[in-house]
Design a protein around this motif. Structure first.
Motif, PDB file in Angstrom:
ATOM      1  N   THR A   1      45.687  41.122  47.934  1.00  0.00           N
ATOM      2  CA  THR A   1      45.253  40.162  49.066  1.00  0.00           C
ATOM      3  C   THR A   1      44.162  41.801  50.019  1.00  0.00           C
ATOM      4  O   THR A   1      42.991  40.855  50.155  1.00  0.00           O
ATOM      5  N   GLN A   2      44.962  42.357  50.664  1.00  0.00           N
ATOM      6  CA  GLN A   2      44.614  43.273  50.999  1.00  0.00           C
ATOM      7  C   GLN A   2      43.179  43.895  49.978  1.00  0.00           C
ATOM      8  O   GLN A   2      42.174  44.650  51.453  1.00  0.00           O
ATOM      9  N   ILE A   3      43.479  44.399  49.004  1.00  0.00           N
ATOM     10  CA  ILE A   3      41.823  44.642  48.992  1.00  0.00           C
ATOM     11  C   ILE A   3      41.194  44.154  48.297  1.00  0.00           C
ATOM     12  O   ILE A   3      39.579  43.993  48.578  1.00  0.00           O
ATOM     13  N   GLN A   4      41.720  42.515  48.194  1.00  0.00           N
ATOM     14  CA  GLN A   4      40.091  41.883  47.912  1.00  0.00           C
ATOM     15  C   GLN A   4      39.482  41.606  49.018  1.00  0.00           C
ATOM     16  O   GLN A   4      38.387  41.417  49.361  1.00  0.00           O
ATOM     17  N   ALA A   5      40.285  41.284  50.716  1.00  0.00           N
ATOM     18  CA  ALA A   5      39.245  41.697  51.892  1.00  0.00           C
ATOM     19  C   ALA A   5      38.569  42.960  51.855  1.00  0.00           C
ATOM     20  O   ALA A   5      37.754  43.047  52.868  1.00  0.00           O
ATOM     21  N   GLY A   6      39.667  44.054  51.575  1.00  0.00           N
ATOM     22  CA  GLY A   6      38.944  45.715  52.041  1.00  0.00           C
ATOM     23  C   GLY A   6      37.024  45.863  50.765  1.00  0.00           C
ATOM     24  O   GLY A   6      36.124  46.238  51.486  1.00  0.00           O
ATOM     25  N   LEU A   7      37.470  45.083  50.131  1.00  0.00           N
ATOM     26  CA  LEU A   7      36.392  44.993  48.078  1.00  0.00           C
ATOM     27  C   LEU A   7      35.067  43.992  48.789  1.00  0.00           C
ATOM     28  O   LEU A   7      34.003  43.685  48.068  1.00  0.00           O
ATOM     29  N   SER A   8      35.565  42.751  49.881  1.00  0.00           N
ATOM     30  CA  SER A   8      35.371  41.398  49.716  1.00  0.00           C
ATOM     31  C   SER A   8      34.958  41.133  48.256  1.00  0.00           C
ATOM     32  O   SER A   8      33.796  40.544  47.959  1.00  0.00           O
ATOM     33  N   ALA A   9      35.500  40.826  47.818  1.00  0.00           N
ATOM     34  CA  ALA A   9      36.126  40.265  46.158  1.00  0.00           C
ATOM     35  C   ALA A   9      36.305  39.070  45.817  1.00  0.00           C
ATOM     36  O   ALA A   9      36.888  38.688  47.498  1.00  0.00           O
ATOM     37  N   SER A  10      35.975  37.942  45.283  1.00  0.00           N
ATOM     38  CA  SER A  10      36.476  36.366  45.344  1.00  0.00           C
ATOM     39  C   SER A  10      37.437  36.753  44.247  1.00  0.00           C
ATOM     40  O   SER A  10      38.172  37.602  44.133  1.00  0.00           O
ATOM     41  N   THR A  11      38.144  35.533  44.499  1.00  0.00           N
ATOM     42  CA  THR A  11      39.505  34.894  44.019  1.00  0.00           C
ATOM     43  C   THR A  11      39.259  34.878  42.150  1.00  0.00           C
ATOM     44  O   THR A  11      40.357  35.549  41.862  1.00  0.00           O
ATOM     45  N   ASP A  12      38.550  35.251  41.665  1.00  0.00           N
ATOM     46  CA  ASP A  12      38.088  34.777  40.284  1.00  0.00           C
ATOM     47  C   ASP A  12      38.063  36.311  39.908  1.00  0.00           C
ATOM     48  O   ASP A  12      38.300  36.648  38.748  1.00  0.00           O
ATOM     49  N   GLU A  13      37.513  37.208  40.944  1.00  0.00           N
ATOM     50  CA  GLU A  13      37.593  38.659  40.768  1.00  0.00           C
ATOM     51  C   GLU A  13      39.432  39.292  40.988  1.00  0.00           C
ATOM     52  O   GLU A  13      39.449  40.458  40.061  1.00  0.00           O
ATOM     53  N   LEU A  14      39.467  39.266  41.168  1.00  0.00           N
ATOM     54  CA  LEU A  14      40.794  39.886  41.431  1.00  0.00           C
ATOM     55  C   LEU A  14      41.954  40.315  40.829  1.00  0.00           C
ATOM     56  O   LEU A  14      42.472  41.507  40.554  1.00  0.00           O
ATOM     57  N   PRO A  15      41.549  39.175  39.132  1.00  0.00           N
ATOM     58  CA  PRO A  15      42.822  39.431  38.490  1.00  0.00           C
ATOM     59  C   PRO A  15      43.029  40.810  37.521  1.00  0.00           C
ATOM     60  O   PRO A  15      43.436  41.002  37.146  1.00  0.00           O
ATOM     61  N   TRP A  16      40.821  40.367  37.996  1.00  0.00           N
ATOM     62  CA  TRP A  16      40.610  41.796  36.614  1.00  0.00           C
ATOM     63  C   TRP A  16      41.389  43.446  37.311  1.00  0.00           C
ATOM     64  O   TRP A  16      41.661  44.414  36.780  1.00  0.00           O
ATOM     65  N   ILE A  17      41.725  42.986  38.598  1.00  0.00           N
ATOM     66  CA  ILE A  17      42.319  44.872  39.086  1.00  0.00           C
ATOM     67  C   ILE A  17      42.812  44.627  37.904  1.00  0.00           C
ATOM     68  O   ILE A  17      43.632  46.288  37.945  1.00  0.00           O
TER      69      ILE A  17
END
Length: 521
Positions: free
Chosen positions: A50-66
């Motif tokens: 969640t914190q990485i998503q906020a820091g990189l302005s990522a979408s919910t669909d992109e997040l699992p790809w980390i």
């Protein structure tokens, strides 16, 4: 070295003298720390998505790809590591992997966009893949049979503590500092491991002749097979499997890659992966147990935090504090496991561990929506102790029965089986959780019919509590009731999954009847 008989497999020993130079112990412990870093890096990131998503302005669909990019690259490099260790030696392969993993950790911490993060995570997973097989191969190559009980217990502790402590460490670093520190924390240990590995690893030599006639088609087929399979397992539950065109395409690509890979494995003069270890009964049965250990280890490391976050609304740090019970149980059981492998038939120890794991998941199947730290203590203790006992036994059963020249390749296959167990387990758990949630939700909704006294009473009570909303009070009451129903359905779905895991671990006990007895130390 003794020769295995039809009824009694003998644990291989690399040398006749039991003495091991002290520096080899230090070298091995250092390599184990590198193994811990690689395993930890999967779960430590999951606590901070969640914190990485906020820091990189990522979408919910992109997040699992980390996570997906890391796991796809790692699952390709793990089986390849057997060839790399034989061709370039443990020293060069391990040192390069440790150094590259450290550099990729720095790049992940400095990523400013989601695309950069995915790219660096993929490289981090690929270069870190050989570190774990290198540890297994080293353990059963440089240490004699009389020392393997101790070494097996150490590996078991490292292999289980990584996934268990990941949420705790990730939650602490993220809340205390920032999400970048889940990567930056690898720098100093990575440098130390790299320098130590380069200076002290000297127990084998490169065999560059293996590079002649390199099996490029086999490598290509393996990459397609395992890479696409990992993608399907990661994305299938979210995309509803064959309902998604990309997941279906992934299945077809994986199938085509598998055909090419296995054709080359059985027909090439020098295949990229030697599958002959599966002809040894204790190897394939032990690898199957390793697969199931991967299901249990990664599956419950996933289930418990999901329950605590969605049902109990715990913070990452609170989740980590709750999950640390499993890690403490593993640490406490490590020395006990080291002694038990000396006393008990390893098949019996493996059976006891799987039965204990089943007992823990059976107790967890009584879960309710108010379970927290104290209610989960016993299931977590049973889980932590059983996983430790299982790995201490199965590591020796699987790899200790092989000659030294086959250990590098076999270690890679064994590591792959455990990783695939985690991937398959998570996919099935996600799918099962969604399906059982829908089923229980439908059944509970049938009971929520208008006119039922309990339903009307609850709605009236909720409406009164939202009186300040005036005309919207009734709608707010309906939403709250719907949320309660959904939460109950989710808890029931968790209980079903715990029961399913109980059945799976009990069924595995049948496989013990096929295993050959290993010579006692």
């Amino acid at each position: 070295m003794n020769t295995p008989t039809a009824n009694n497999a003998t644990i291989a020993t690399p040398g006749k003298v039991d003495y091991v130079e002290p520096r080899y112990y230090f070298t091995f412990f250092t390599m184990c720390f590198a193994m811990f870093m690689v395993i930890l890096d999967i779960q430590v990131v999951s606590a901070s998505l969640t914190q990485i998503q906020a820091g990189l302005s990522a979408s919910t669909d992109e997040l699992p790809w980390i996570q997906t990019s890391y796991l796809i690259a790692k699952v390709i490099s793990v089986p390849l590591s057997g060839f790399l260790l034989r061709a370039f030696s443990t020293r060069y392969t391990f040192t390069f992997s440790a150094a590259a993993f450290t550099v990729m950790s720095i790049m992940c911490a400095t990523a400013t966009t989601m695309n950069e993060m995915i790219f660096w995570r993929a490289l981090q997973g690929f270069v870190g893949g050989p570190l774990v097989p290198a540890v297994f191969a080293t353990a059963f190559t440089i240490f004699p049979r009389s020392k393997q009980y101790l070494i097996g217990s150490i590996i078991a502790i490292v292999a289980t503590l990584g996934p268990t402590l990941g949420p705790t460490i990730g939650g602490y670093l993220t809340e205390t500092f920032s999400w970048q520190w889940i990567f930056l924390v690898n720098i100093i240990p990575g440098i130390f491991v790299t320098i130590t590995g380069w200076r002290l690893i000297d127990f084998d030599k490169p065999n560059l002749k293996l590079l002649e006639g390199f099996d490029w088609p086999g490598l290509f087929g393996m990459a397609l097979f395992l890479g696409a399979l990992q993608y399907v397992l990661q994305e299938g539950p979210r995309e509803d499997w064959i309902e998604s065109g990309t997941v279906t395409a992934g299945m077809l690509i994986s199938g085509a890659g598998a055909c090419l890979f296995f054709w080359r494995a059985f027909n090439a003069a020098n295949p990229i992966v030697d599958l002959s270890a599966f002809r040894v009964r204790n190897f394939w049965t032990g690898a199957t147990f390793g697969f199931m250990i991967g299901v249990g280890l990664h599956g419950l490391t996933y289930l418990y935090p999901i329950y605590l976050a969605t049902v109990r609304d715990f913070s990452p740090l609170m989740i980590g504090t709750t999950m640390i019970v499993t890690g403490l149980a593993q640490l406490a059981t490590g020395p006990i496991a080291g002694r038990l492998v000396l006393i008990l038939d390893l098949r019996l120890l493996l059976g006891i561990s799987f039965a204990t794991f089943a007992l823990g998941t059976w107790q967890a199947s009584y879960i309710t929506n108010d379970w927290g730290f104290y209610e989960l203590i016993i299931p977590q203790i049973l889980r932590g102790s059983s996983i430790m006992l299982a790995l201490a036994a199965v590591n020796i059963i699987t790899l200790g029965t092989l000659p030294a020249e086959r250990l590098k390749n076999a270690s890679a296959l064994y590591t792959l089986m455990r990783n695939l167990g985690g991937a398959v387990g998570l996919a099935l758990i996600n799918t099962g959780l969604n399906n059982r949630l829908d089923l229980h939700l439908a059944r509970l909704n049938e009971q929520m019919s208008w006119g039922r006294y309990q339903v009307e009473e609850a709605l009236t009570r909720f409406t009164e509590s939202f009186a300040a909303l005036n005309s919207d009070a009734r709608l707010a009451a309906l939403k709250k009731l719907a949320g309660i129903v959904r939460q109950e359905a989710l808890v029931m779905a968790f209980a079903d999954l715990f029961l399913a895991l109980t059945a799976c671990f009990l069924i595995m006990l049948v496989l013990l009847l096929i295993m050959r007895r290993t010579e006692r130390y």
